[in-house]
Design a protein around this motif. Structure first.
Motif, PDB file in Angstrom:
ATOM      1  N   GLU A 147     -98.172  24.746  35.991  1.00  0.00           N
ATOM      2  CA  GLU A 147     -98.060  24.024  37.268  1.00  0.00           C
ATOM      3  C   GLU A 147     -99.043  24.856  38.436  1.00  0.00           C
ATOM      4  N   LYS A 148     -98.726  26.320  38.299  1.00  0.00           N
ATOM      5  CA  LYS A 148     -99.210  27.054  39.348  1.00  0.00           C
ATOM      6  C   LYS A 148    -101.059  27.229  39.122  1.00  0.00           C
ATOM      7  N   LYS A 149    -101.310  27.053  37.930  1.00  0.00           N
ATOM      8  CA  LYS A 149    -102.671  27.129  37.601  1.00  0.00           C
ATOM      9  C   LYS A 149    -103.356  25.616  38.197  1.00  0.00           C
ATOM     10  N   VAL A 150    -102.504  24.589  38.058  1.00  0.00           N
ATOM     11  CA  VAL A 150    -103.290  23.385  38.585  1.00  0.00           C
ATOM     12  C   VAL A 150    -103.300  23.441  39.903  1.00  0.00           C
ATOM     13  N   ILE A 151    -102.387  23.909  40.749  1.00  0.00           N
ATOM     14  CA  ILE A 151    -102.361  24.137  42.149  1.00  0.00           C
ATOM     15  C   ILE A 151    -103.367  25.054  42.593  1.00  0.00           C
ATOM     16  N   THR A 152    -103.685  26.238  42.029  1.00  0.00           N
ATOM     17  CA  THR A 152    -104.699  26.904  42.463  1.00  0.00           C
ATOM     18  C   THR A 152    -105.944  26.595  42.057  1.00  0.00           C
ATOM     19  N   SER A 153    -106.269  25.745  40.967  1.00  0.00           N
ATOM     20  CA  SER A 153    -107.517  25.281  40.447  1.00  0.00           C
ATOM     21  C   SER A 153    -107.754  24.244  41.336  1.00  0.00           C
ATOM     22  N   THR A 154    -106.873  23.240  41.714  1.00  0.00           N
ATOM     23  CA  THR A 154    -107.144  22.336  42.732  1.00  0.00           C
ATOM     24  C   THR A 154    -107.823  22.911  44.086  1.00  0.00           C
ATOM     25  N   VAL A 155    -106.927  23.751  44.602  1.00  0.00           N
ATOM     26  CA  VAL A 155    -107.452  24.621  46.015  1.00  0.00           C
ATOM     27  C   VAL A 155    -108.628  25.183  45.850  1.00  0.00           C
ATOM     28  N   GLU A 156    -108.953  25.806  44.577  1.00  0.00           N
ATOM     29  CA  GLU A 156    -110.320  26.426  44.342  1.00  0.00           C
ATOM     30  C   GLU A 156    -111.460  25.326  44.448  1.00  0.00           C
ATOM     31  N   SER A 157    -111.114  23.984  43.782  1.00  0.00           N
ATOM     32  CA  SER A 157    -112.151  23.200  43.847  1.00  0.00           C
ATOM     33  C   SER A 157    -112.320  22.370  45.224  1.00  0.00           C
ATOM     34  N   ILE A 158    -111.472  22.528  46.097  1.00  0.00           N
ATOM     35  CA  ILE A 158    -111.448  22.048  47.261  1.00  0.00           C
ATOM     36  C   ILE A 158    -112.297  22.929  47.990  1.00  0.00           C
TER      37      ILE A 158
END
Length: 332
Positions: A147-158
């Protein structure tokens, strides 16, 4: 010629305003008529022809240049027609083309939707669905993410897409008109399709990848100028944003990605980056940030808010530039 140039500025200013509002309200145009989709299909059809020669650097370079000429020359010809004539129908046609090209080149609402879809499924506790949705936003492997990696990856993409999908096309339209917008989107599309460091595209896609880095070089470095006012508007920590940007803006193998990413990391006070899997291969990346706070699902929503506020600053900047040009033309 001065009057004609001022008329182009006037038409571009209207297209900028209308295009931004259309994207903010409606999002992407239908894929069937989307210029980027059309460019992508053209690239797919022509790639075998250019790759068949030797798949080398020069073949890839000529491929990019050919497609640029194919799409940019007609738009440039319309602009020349506006400059050389004083015909209402020519101006109207140019305006329609300009609005549509700019509207389709930026992606504020689309980026928000993709990110919020991931957010909503994480809130529901459906990690598997959120990973599938994230895969539409990133090129990295999402199957094994927690879950943490999904969150940070989404923020990085944004944060990265704020530059690639909003700031860069807006700046190229402001200063170069519809030709600048379509030019940038063609290179960006090429980079997303053949700009990979794998066996097939290592040489063939190298020119497209380098060109994309060059076009985003200045916008990425200017991103803090637009993100910082948004940080103030949203009430996020200014000092943390500046410190993170100053310390981590070069902490990425890409020459551009870490600039907006480091600013977002500082604003949200979370760590981004870190080791990531691409095509089954673990790629070691520097951690961007030095914060003790653990990333939470709400950080995705906050990142979306920051992206939207930063986009609004870009909108205001564009209006200010066109207003200044209007003064030079004697309209105000």
């Amino acid at each position: 010629m001065v009057d004609s140039a001022c008329r182009v500025v006037y038409l571009n200013s209207i297209a900028f305003f209308v295009g931004f509002v259309l994207d903010w309200v409606f999002g992407e145009p239908p894929s069937k008529f989307h210029p980027v989709v059309i460019v992508g299909k053209t690239i797919s059809k022509l790639e075998p022809l250019f790759y068949a020669k030797n798949g080398g650097f020069l073949s890839g370079m000529f491929f990019v240049l050919f497609v640029l000429l194919l799409f940019c020359l007609p738009v440039f010809a319309i602009e020349i027609a506006v400059l050389k004539t004083n015909d209402l129908f020519v101006d109207l046609f140019y305006e329609i083309v300009s609005v549509y090209l700019f509207f389709s080149s930026i992606s504020v609402k689309s980026l928000k939707k993709h990110a919020m879809d991931v957010y909503l499924y994480l809130k529901k506790g459906d990690l598997d669905k959120s990973k599938v949705l994230l895969s539409f936003m990133v090129s990295r492997d999402t199957e094994t993410m927690d879950e943490k990696k999904v969150i940070t990856s989404t923020v990085e993409s944004i944060s990265e897409n704020f530059v690639d999908g909003i700031l860069s096309p807006a700046l190229y339209f402001i200063f170069f008109g519809p030709v600048g917008a379509i030019f940038f989107k063609i290179i960006s599309t090429f980079d997303s399709m053949i700009g990979y460091k794998n066996e097939r595209y290592m040489q063939f896609g190298r020119f497209a990848a380098i060109f994309d880095d060059v076009l985003n070089f200045i916008p990425a470095r200017l991103s803090i100028v637009f993100i910082l006012p948004a940080v103030i508007i949203k009430g996020y920590p200014v000092v943390s944003t500046l410190e993170s940007f100053s310390r981590f803006r070069k902490s990425h193998s890409s020459p551009n990605s870490a600039h907006p990413m480091s600013a977002f990391a500082g604003a949200l006070r979370i760590n981004l980056g870190g080791n990531t899997i691409y095509g089954g291969i673990l790629v070691k990346k520097t951690i961007i940030g030095n914060f003790n706070k653990r990333a939470t699902v709400e950080d995705i929503r906050r990142a979306v808010d920051l992206m939207q506020a930063s986009s609004f600053v870009v909108f205001l900047f564009g209006l200010a530039v066109f207003f200044r040009l209007s003064l030079s033309c004697g309209w105000v």
